[in-house]
Design a protein around this motif. Structure first.
Motif, PDB file in Angstrom:
ATOM      1  N   GLU A   1      27.951  20.060   2.411  1.00  0.00           N
ATOM      2  CA  GLU A   1      27.717  18.878   1.565  1.00  0.00           C
ATOM      3  C   GLU A   1      26.392  18.998   0.818  1.00  0.00           C
ATOM      4  OE1 GLU A   1      27.111  14.023   1.994  1.00  0.00           O
ATOM      5  OE2 GLU A   1      27.750  15.223   3.731  1.00  0.00           O
ATOM      6  N   LEU A   2      25.343  19.466   1.508  1.00  0.00           N
ATOM      7  CA  LEU A   2      24.032  19.627   0.864  1.00  0.00           C
ATOM      8  C   LEU A   2      24.126  20.590  -0.310  1.00  0.00           C
ATOM      9  CD1 LEU A   2      20.908  19.239   0.888  1.00  0.00           C
ATOM     10  CD2 LEU A   2      20.811  21.231   2.388  1.00  0.00           C
ATOM     11  N   LEU A   3      24.815  21.699  -0.126  1.00  0.00           N
ATOM     12  CA  LEU A   3      24.960  22.676  -1.205  1.00  0.00           C
ATOM     13  C   LEU A   3      25.748  22.080  -2.365  1.00  0.00           C
ATOM     14  CD1 LEU A   3      25.719  25.821   0.988  1.00  0.00           C
ATOM     15  CD2 LEU A   3      23.579  25.305  -0.192  1.00  0.00           C
ATOM     16  N   SER A   4      26.785  21.317  -2.049  1.00  0.00           N
ATOM     17  CA  SER A   4      27.574  20.675  -3.106  1.00  0.00           C
ATOM     18  C   SER A   4      26.740  19.685  -3.900  1.00  0.00           C
ATOM     19  CB  SER A   4      28.788  19.967  -2.505  1.00  0.00           C
ATOM     20  OG  SER A   4      29.659  20.887  -1.900  1.00  0.00           O
TER      21      SER A   4
ATOM     22  N   ALA B   1       0.844  -1.194   0.000  1.00  0.00           N
ATOM     23  CA  ALA B   1       0.000   0.000   0.000  1.00  0.00           C
ATOM     24  C   ALA B   1       0.880   1.245   0.000  1.00  0.00           C
ATOM     25  CB  ALA B   1      -0.904   0.000   1.227  1.00  0.00           C
ATOM     26  N   PRO B   2       0.367   2.379  -0.480  1.00  0.00           N
ATOM     27  CA  PRO B   2       1.177   3.605  -0.542  1.00  0.00           C
ATOM     28  C   PRO B   2       1.788   3.993   0.803  1.00  0.00           C
ATOM     29  CG  PRO B   2      -0.820   3.886  -1.809  1.00  0.00           C
ATOM     30  CD  PRO B   2      -0.956   2.562  -1.110  1.00  0.00           C
ATOM     31  N   LYS B   3       1.050   3.869   1.900  1.00  0.00           N
ATOM     32  CA  LYS B   3       1.567   4.301   3.186  1.00  0.00           C
ATOM     33  C   LYS B   3       2.672   3.378   3.706  1.00  0.00           C
ATOM     34  CE  LYS B   3      -1.088   3.953   6.776  1.00  0.00           C
ATOM     35  NZ  LYS B   3      -2.248   4.120   7.670  1.00  0.00           N
ATOM     36  N   GLN B   4       2.831   2.212   3.045  1.00  0.00           N
ATOM     37  CA  GLN B   4       3.880   1.276   3.460  1.00  0.00           C
ATOM     38  C   GLN B   4       5.104   1.334   2.550  1.00  0.00           C
ATOM     39  OE1 GLN B   4       1.403  -2.146   3.290  1.00  0.00           O
ATOM     40  NE2 GLN B   4       0.154  -1.391   5.009  1.00  0.00           N
ATOM     41  N   ARG B   5       5.106   2.321   1.667  1.00  0.00           N
ATOM     42  CA  ARG B   5       6.252   2.479   0.773  1.00  0.00           C
ATOM     43  C   ARG B   5       7.248   3.473   1.375  1.00  0.00           C
ATOM     44  NH1 ARG B   5       2.650   3.253  -4.658  1.00  0.00           N
ATOM     45  NH2 ARG B   5       1.981   1.072  -4.899  1.00  0.00           N
ATOM     46  N   LYS B   6       8.454   3.071   1.467  1.00  0.00           N
ATOM     47  CA  LYS B   6       9.506   3.945   1.990  1.00  0.00           C
ATOM     48  C   LYS B   6       9.795   5.043   0.981  1.00  0.00           C
ATOM     49  CE  LYS B   6      13.721   2.690   1.369  1.00  0.00           C
ATOM     50  NZ  LYS B   6      14.236   3.829   0.550  1.00  0.00           N
ATOM     51  N   PRO B   7       9.911   6.308   1.438  1.00  0.00           N
ATOM     52  CA  PRO B   7      10.274   7.395   0.528  1.00  0.00           C
ATOM     53  C   PRO B   7      11.627   7.122  -0.130  1.00  0.00           C
ATOM     54  CG  PRO B   7       9.504   8.267   2.621  1.00  0.00           C
ATOM     55  CD  PRO B   7       9.670   6.786   2.810  1.00  0.00           C
ATOM     56  N   ALA B   8      11.746   7.514  -1.378  1.00  0.00           N
ATOM     57  CA  ALA B   8      12.997   7.281  -2.106  1.00  0.00           C
ATOM     58  C   ALA B   8      14.097   8.192  -1.577  1.00  0.00           C
ATOM     59  CB  ALA B   8      12.780   7.528  -3.591  1.00  0.00           C
ATOM     60  N   VAL B   9      15.293   7.669  -1.535  1.00  0.00           N
ATOM     61  CA  VAL B   9      16.475   8.449  -1.155  1.00  0.00           C
ATOM     62  C   VAL B   9      17.174   8.857  -2.439  1.00  0.00           C
ATOM     63  CG1 VAL B   9      18.684   8.423   0.057  1.00  0.00           C
ATOM     64  CG2 VAL B   9      16.723   7.205   1.013  1.00  0.00           C
ATOM     65  N   THR B  10      17.245  10.170  -2.694  1.00  0.00           N
ATOM     66  CA  THR B  10      17.783  10.659  -3.957  1.00  0.00           C
ATOM     67  C   THR B  10      19.294  10.889  -3.865  1.00  0.00           C
ATOM     68  OG1 THR B  10      17.547  13.011  -3.437  1.00  0.00           O
ATOM     69  CG2 THR B  10      15.589  11.861  -4.264  1.00  0.00           C
ATOM     70  N   ALA B  11      19.869  11.224  -4.997  1.00  0.00           N
ATOM     71  CA  ALA B  11      21.312  11.486  -5.045  1.00  0.00           C
ATOM     72  C   ALA B  11      21.671  12.756  -4.296  1.00  0.00           C
ATOM     73  CB  ALA B  11      21.760  11.597  -6.509  1.00  0.00           C
ATOM     74  N   ARG B  12      20.661  13.599  -4.020  1.00  0.00           N
ATOM     75  CA  ARG B  12      20.927  14.854  -3.308  1.00  0.00           C
ATOM     76  C   ARG B  12      20.688  14.732  -1.806  1.00  0.00           C
ATOM     77  NH1 ARG B  12      18.346  19.454  -7.368  1.00  0.00           N
ATOM     78  NH2 ARG B  12      19.849  19.158  -9.055  1.00  0.00           N
ATOM     79  N   THR B  13      20.456  13.516  -1.363  1.00  0.00           N
ATOM     80  CA  THR B  13      20.237  13.304   0.068  1.00  0.00           C
ATOM     81  C   THR B  13      21.571  13.258   0.801  1.00  0.00           C
ATOM     82  OG1 THR B  13      18.203  12.058  -0.346  1.00  0.00           O
ATOM     83  CG2 THR B  13      19.269  11.752   1.793  1.00  0.00           C
ATOM     84  N   VAL B  14      21.663  14.011   1.880  1.00  0.00           N
ATOM     85  CA  VAL B  14      22.875  13.997   2.709  1.00  0.00           C
ATOM     86  C   VAL B  14      22.818  12.782   3.621  1.00  0.00           C
ATOM     87  CG1 VAL B  14      24.184  15.204   4.494  1.00  0.00           C
ATOM     88  CG2 VAL B  14      23.091  16.509   2.649  1.00  0.00           C
ATOM     89  N   ARG B  15      23.790  11.914   3.474  1.00  0.00           N
ATOM     90  CA  ARG B  15      23.876  10.733   4.340  1.00  0.00           C
ATOM     91  C   ARG B  15      24.479  11.161   5.685  1.00  0.00           C
ATOM     92  NH1 ARG B  15      21.481   6.018   2.012  1.00  0.00           N
ATOM     93  NH2 ARG B  15      21.477   6.386  -0.246  1.00  0.00           N
TER      94      ARG B  15
ATOM     95  N   PRO C   1      17.239  21.430   8.624  1.00  0.00           N
ATOM     96  CA  PRO C   1      17.386  20.795   7.313  1.00  0.00           C
ATOM     97  C   PRO C   1      16.405  21.296   6.258  1.00  0.00           C
ATOM     98  CG  PRO C   1      17.629  19.159   9.038  1.00  0.00           C
ATOM     99  CD  PRO C   1      17.191  20.418   9.705  1.00  0.00           C
ATOM    100  N   ALA C   2      15.121  21.468   6.622  1.00  0.00           N
ATOM    101  CA  ALA C   2      14.143  21.927   5.627  1.00  0.00           C
ATOM    102  C   ALA C   2      14.509  23.309   5.107  1.00  0.00           C
ATOM    103  CB  ALA C   2      12.741  21.943   6.243  1.00  0.00           C
ATOM    104  N   GLY C   3      14.868  24.212   6.014  1.00  0.00           N
ATOM    105  CA  GLY C   3      15.252  25.554   5.582  1.00  0.00           C
ATOM    106  C   GLY C   3      16.468  25.533   4.689  1.00  0.00           C
ATOM    107  N   LEU C   4      17.454  24.707   5.029  1.00  0.00           N
ATOM    108  CA  LEU C   4      18.655  24.607   4.210  1.00  0.00           C
ATOM    109  C   LEU C   4      18.347  23.987   2.854  1.00  0.00           C
ATOM    110  CD1 LEU C   4      21.113  23.415   7.009  1.00  0.00           C
ATOM    111  CD2 LEU C   4      21.163  25.624   5.842  1.00  0.00           C
ATOM    112  N   GLY C   5      17.459  22.976   2.848  1.00  0.00           N
ATOM    113  CA  GLY C   5      17.086  22.345   1.587  1.00  0.00           C
ATOM    114  C   GLY C   5      16.373  23.311   0.659  1.00  0.00           C
ATOM    115  N   LEU C   6      15.434  24.091   1.201  1.00  0.00           N
ATOM    116  CA  LEU C   6      14.720  25.076   0.389  1.00  0.00           C
ATOM    117  C   LEU C   6      15.671  26.154  -0.118  1.00  0.00           C
ATOM    118  CD1 LEU C   6      11.525  25.397   2.604  1.00  0.00           C
ATOM    119  CD2 LEU C   6      11.650  24.389   0.312  1.00  0.00           C
ATOM    120  N   ALA C   7      16.629  26.535   0.726  1.00  0.00           N
ATOM    121  CA  ALA C   7      17.615  27.525   0.300  1.00  0.00           C
ATOM    122  C   ALA C   7      18.474  26.982  -0.838  1.00  0.00           C
ATOM    123  CB  ALA C   7      18.499  27.913   1.482  1.00  0.00           C
ATOM    124  N   ALA C   8      18.877  25.724  -0.747  1.00  0.00           N
ATOM    125  CA  ALA C   8      19.694  25.119  -1.785  1.00  0.00           C
ATOM    126  C   ALA C   8      18.942  25.091  -3.119  1.00  0.00           C
ATOM    127  CB  ALA C   8      20.107  23.708  -1.379  1.00  0.00           C
ATOM    128  N   VAL C   9      17.657  24.763  -3.077  1.00  0.00           N
ATOM    129  CA  VAL C   9      16.852  24.730  -4.304  1.00  0.00           C
ATOM    130  C   VAL C   9      16.790  26.125  -4.930  1.00  0.00           C
ATOM    131  CG1 VAL C   9      14.530  24.376  -5.220  1.00  0.00           C
ATOM    132  CG2 VAL C   9      15.493  22.740  -3.592  1.00  0.00           C
TER     133      VAL C   9
END
Length: 951
Positions: free
Chosen positions: A207-210, A10-24, A232-240
């Protein structure tokens, strides 16, 4: 998480995708089962708690990938409001478990074909199914904060309580879940990841900006990280936004206030979940930097402000208890981006509401005894009447807290005719070292005819109920402050008289004759930085007394009346400590260090500068220019006891503060040239530079470096007389320069310094010691000995203890050279007895050549002085590692004299011409020196001479 064939996810049981821009998050890898939980045959529980946008979901998604890579079974559920129903939550848990195990629900006793079943039965079935699984099973439940109903919470509690050793739960929540966390901590089954850990570090921000293809410079990355506070959300929106080509400088300037993406996120994810009344509360109270619940109640009109803030801080990390709060926090703070958005929202409604909020805040802070905040909000409200009231009631207190700049700006903006406000503004200008403006303000007051209204204005209450009117006291103190920053002594005295300093009944008196402050009880002590309300002594009168006391100390110090200055500073310090005036106490301690420096009391200088710097640690004043004397003199004290590392560290701070002061004075009038304050600053600047030269020489005594240091220091000698606070301090500075030239092996430069000393009026005995020390360095033992003998026979009252020690050390070395060991030891002990209380280590081991060898020769024969001797010997080993001389016999006086010429840059021909001999004679003497010292070059001879204590 890869579903097995036939398993529909089901959709609610699907893990969100981790993209190449995700900071590990390398600092937060996927959890492992706790051994302490496994020993209890129970599962591990991981709680990830943080406000919206802190990256909880992303962190769990990366963990899921890592767990699957380890071979563990992983199930995911994004919970929503429907899951607050126990039946729905039970179904979600069952489905997640089956997806994790890769089996369709129908294949299990807990499957959908079983018919209606109670939620707890379903949970028990899950426990049985997982217990039979050989692998670790991880259930990742995102948005667990939606589980609020008693039934759903009981269901989660049951699952946690009966989870077998291979079933582990990871809960991500925006607020503290209402579960039995204390019991889990006690059982050592709980792993917690909180808001501070979720915030990005500066490196992760970079790293997020890079990852977004951005290459910002370090300053821009640091500024963005600071603005977003690692959110993190503020930094992510700033990077975009930046990735779309926006200029970094412009973006960062507007980021906190005008970024639409940030505003939209805050509205959708944070504010939309709150009631309209709470949103209004947040907007109104956003005018407060530090949200005191009582201040918030006054500004918002809500008596329940504390309860609202507590609830907000429990549910969202965008509102947090301010550090330093107790169990019931005294203050809160809003995340900087949230506060900026709320401020913009409040401003968009027109200036009226914002001004009203600032006015209410100013009134509350003023009535609560917090004048700095009151003045800020009164200015923001644009309320001149209220700002004037703050100045009248609290300007003196603001001056004791170092807020002269704020007071001065406010008075200038008010442009009021109120004489008391004008007088208080003049005091602020005096504190800011602006003599022209201070004089003009005081002269305007003097030209006014005293009116009954002015005379009757009781603002600065006198504790005894009598004495001069308050305005006279303010004017009197202003005139005396002006004397410290003005260059014309005659005009200073006239100004003080004209401004009422000599008026009958003046309560402040003059320097050296000021009345002691009345007894101040401990009830006067300020709590939490606030002014106590029930004081036996008016805080106005007390603040005025303290400011006058610091002025007293400065006047007496500038006059060279060190004993009286010490008493003035001690009086101020005792009272300031009792009443909680931190900055005043620090200034008094710095003043005491300056007094001790003038009196050549090294122990006192070390004591008071150290106390001032330690007391300032952790306060807003720890790097304040007001502590400049403590840093400079503390560095000199450390140098004197051969703690060069501390000396260098403190002096570096001092030089930075001097640069800051110079920059500020370039933008402001500053004290008059030749005024006591200007002369004091100039002397501190020279002392810092002189110490830097001493430290450079201590680290590198090569001939070229020594010569360069000596020439640089000699250039500043000529301004000492005109740019010193007192004549005695000028003399001490001249003596220190003389010692540096001799340590540098540049004795030929020393006579110029001795001539200056004579022009400064240095006593003949002291000047004789300087000359003797130069002759001693030049190898003329006979002439040096005659001067030393004359001095020790009759040192005179003007001689300092340092002069006596130097004379005793020279006499001791000369006695040692004449094979008079008992006399040498007697003189050495006498010098140690004077030096030990001051811990004058460098004076003992690095001023008079030959003392190092004498200390070694008499080791173990110092009796009660043995601990000090041990300290000296430890430093002798560092400065003069002794070697043996190859041949029997010592250097002749001529050879010793020539050896002391070698550190200079003079050639053989130049040395020969100066000594009126041939170059061949100098070469013959050099060969003899080389042979006796066991060296083969001029450089090695200098090094050996220093090791032997001959240089």
């Amino acid at each position: 998480m890869t579903a097995a064939p036939g398993v529909v996810v089901a959709p609610k049981q699907r893990k969100p995708a981790v993209t190449a821009r995700t900071v590990r998050r390398a600092a937060m890898p996927a959890p492992w089962p706790l051994e302490t939980a496994t020993e209890r045959d129970a599962g591990t529980v991981v709680l990830v708690a943080g406000s919206a946008g802190t990256g909880k979901t992303t962190l769990l998604a990366t963990w899921a990938d890592e767990l699957e890579a380890r071979g563990d079974a992983v199930g995911w559920a994004s919970l929503d409001r429907e899951d607050d129903d126990p039946a729905v939550l039970a179904e979600s848990v069952v489905e997640v478990v089956h997806v994790a195990l890769g089996a369709p629900p129908e294949a299990s006793p807990t499957g959908r074909n079983r018919g209606p079943t109670e939620p707890r039965v379903l949970v028990d079935g899950v426990v049985r199914v997982v217990a039979a699984e050989p692998r670790p099973v991880w259930l990742l439940l995102d948005d667990a904060h939606v589980v609020r109903s008693a039934g759903s919470r009981a269901l989660l509690e049951r699952l946690i309580r009966w989870a077998p050793a291979n079933l582990h739960l990871v809960l991500a929540s925006r607020s503290e879940p209402d579960l039995h966390l204390a019991r889990l901590r006690l059982e050592e089954r709980l792993v917690e990841v909180r808001e501070p850990q979720l915030r990005f570090s500066l490196e992760e921000t970079g790293e997020l900006l890079s990852l977004h293809g951005l290459e910002l410079d370090a300053a821009h990355v640091g500024r963005l990280h600071e603005l977003a506070e690692g959110w993190p959300a503020g930094l992510g929106l700033a990077a975009v936004s930046l990735a779309r080509g926006r200029d970094a400088e412009t973006f960062l300037r507007d980021f906190a206030h005008n970024d639409r993406a940030i505003s939209s996120y805050l509205v959708e994810e944070v504010l939309s979940t709150l009631d309209p009344e709470v949103r209004e509360f947040l907007a109104t109270t956003s005018v407060l930097d530090r949200v005191d619940p009582e201040a918030a109640a006054a500004v918002s009109g809500r008596p329940d402000a504390r309860a609202v803030l507590l609830e907000l801080s429990a549910d969202s990390a965008m509102v947090t208890a301010d550090p330093g709060g107790a169990a019931a926090p005294e203050a809160f703070r809003y995340h900087s981006l949230l506060r900026s958005h709320l401020s913009a929202l409040l401003a968009s409604r027109g200036s009226g509401q914002q001004r009203r909020a600032h006015r209410a805040a100013a009134r509350w802070y003023l009535d609560s005894g917090l004048p700095r905040q009151a003045l800020h909000h009164a200015r923001e409200a644009g309320d001149d009447v209220l700002a004037s009231e703050v100045i009248r009631r609290q300007a003196l207190h603001l001056l004791t807290e170092g807020q002269a700049d704020e007071v001065s700006r406010t008075v200038a903006d008010l442009a009021t005719d109120d004489p008391l406000v004008t007088g208080l503004g003049a005091l602020a200008l005096g504190e800011l070292s602006d003599p022209r403006a201070a004089r003009e303000a005081l002269e305007r007051l003097n030209e006014r005819e005293p009116s009954p209204e002015t005379q009757g204005t009781v603002v600065l209450e006198n504790a005894a109920g009598g004495g001069a009117p308050p305005l006279q006291d303010v004017m009197h103190l202003g005139g005396r402050m002006l004397a410290l920053i003005s260059s014309s002594p005659g005009a200073q005295g006239d100004s003080a008289t004209t401004l009422g300093a000599s008026a009958p009944g003046g309560s402040l008196g003059s320097a050296g004759s000021r009345d002691r402050v009345p007894a101040v009880t401990t009830a006067r002590r300020r709590r939490n930085g606030r002014i106590a309300r029930s004081d036996p002594l008016s805080h106005h009168a007390l603040d005025l007394w303290l400011l006058a006391g610091l002025t007293d100390g400065g006047e007496l110090l500038a006059a060279g009346r060190f004993d009286e200055a010490s008493q003035a500073f001690h009086d101020v310090l005792d009272t300031a400590r009792l009443t909680g005036h931190t900055l005043v106490a620090l200034q008094a301690m710095s003043g005491l260090a300056s007094v001790c420096a003038g009196a050549e009391d090294l122990q006192g200088m070390d004591l008071w500068s150290g106390r001032a710097l330690r007391a300032a640690e952790g306060t807003t004043w720890q790097d304040s220019p007001r502590l400049l004397p403590a840093f400079v003199l503390g560095a000199w004290a450390a140098y004197g006891r051969m703690d060069d590392e501390n000396a260098r560290r403190r002096n570096e701070v001092a030089r930075a503060l001097l640069a800051e002061s110079t920059s500020r004075l370039d933008q402001a009038p500053g004290p008059d040239e030749g005024s006591p304050r200007q002369r004091g600053i100039a002397q501190l600047r020279r002392l810092s530079g002189l110490l830097d030269a001493h430290l450079t020489l201590a680290a590198d005594r090569s001939p070229s470096s020594s010569y360069a240091v000596a020439r640089g220091v000699l250039a500043q000698v000529r301004v000492i007389a005109a740019q010193s606070l007192t004549g005695r301090m000028a003399v001490n500075e001249v003596v220190s320069i003389h010692e540096l030239l001799l340590r540098a092996g540049c004795a030929r430069m020393a006579p110029e310094v001795e001539d200056l000393g004579g022009r400064l009026g240095i006593a003949s005995g002291r000047l004789g010691v300087m000359t003797a020390l130069r002759l001693f360095h030049e190898g003329d033992d006979e002439a040096a000995g005659e001067l030393v003998h004359a001095f020790l026979s009759e040192p005179g009252t003007a001689a300092s203890w340092r002069d006596v020690v130097k004379a005793q050390l020279m006499a001791a070395v000369l006695a040692h050279r004449r094979d008079q060991p008992w006399r040498a030891q007697e003189l050495l002990v006498a010098a140690m007895e004077r030096s030990a209380p001051e811990r004058a280590v460098r004076l003992m081991v690095d001023t008079v050549p030959g003392v190092a060898a004498l200390l070694v020769a008499n080791a173990g024969r110092f009796g009660l002085l043995e601990p000090f001797a041990t300290e000296l010997l430890a430093h002798v080993a560092d400065v003069h590692p002794l070697t043996t001389v190859r041949r029997e016999g010592r250097l002749t006086s001529r050879e010793l004299s020539l050896l002391r010429e070698l550190p200079s840059l003079l050639t053989i021909k130049e040395i020969a011409a100066a000594r009126s001999v041939s170059a061949n004679t100098v070469k013959t003497q050099l060969r003899s020196i080389f042979d006796k010292l066991g060296v083969s070059s001029r450089r090695d001879a200098v090094a050996a001479g220093r090791r032997l204590g001959l240089l």
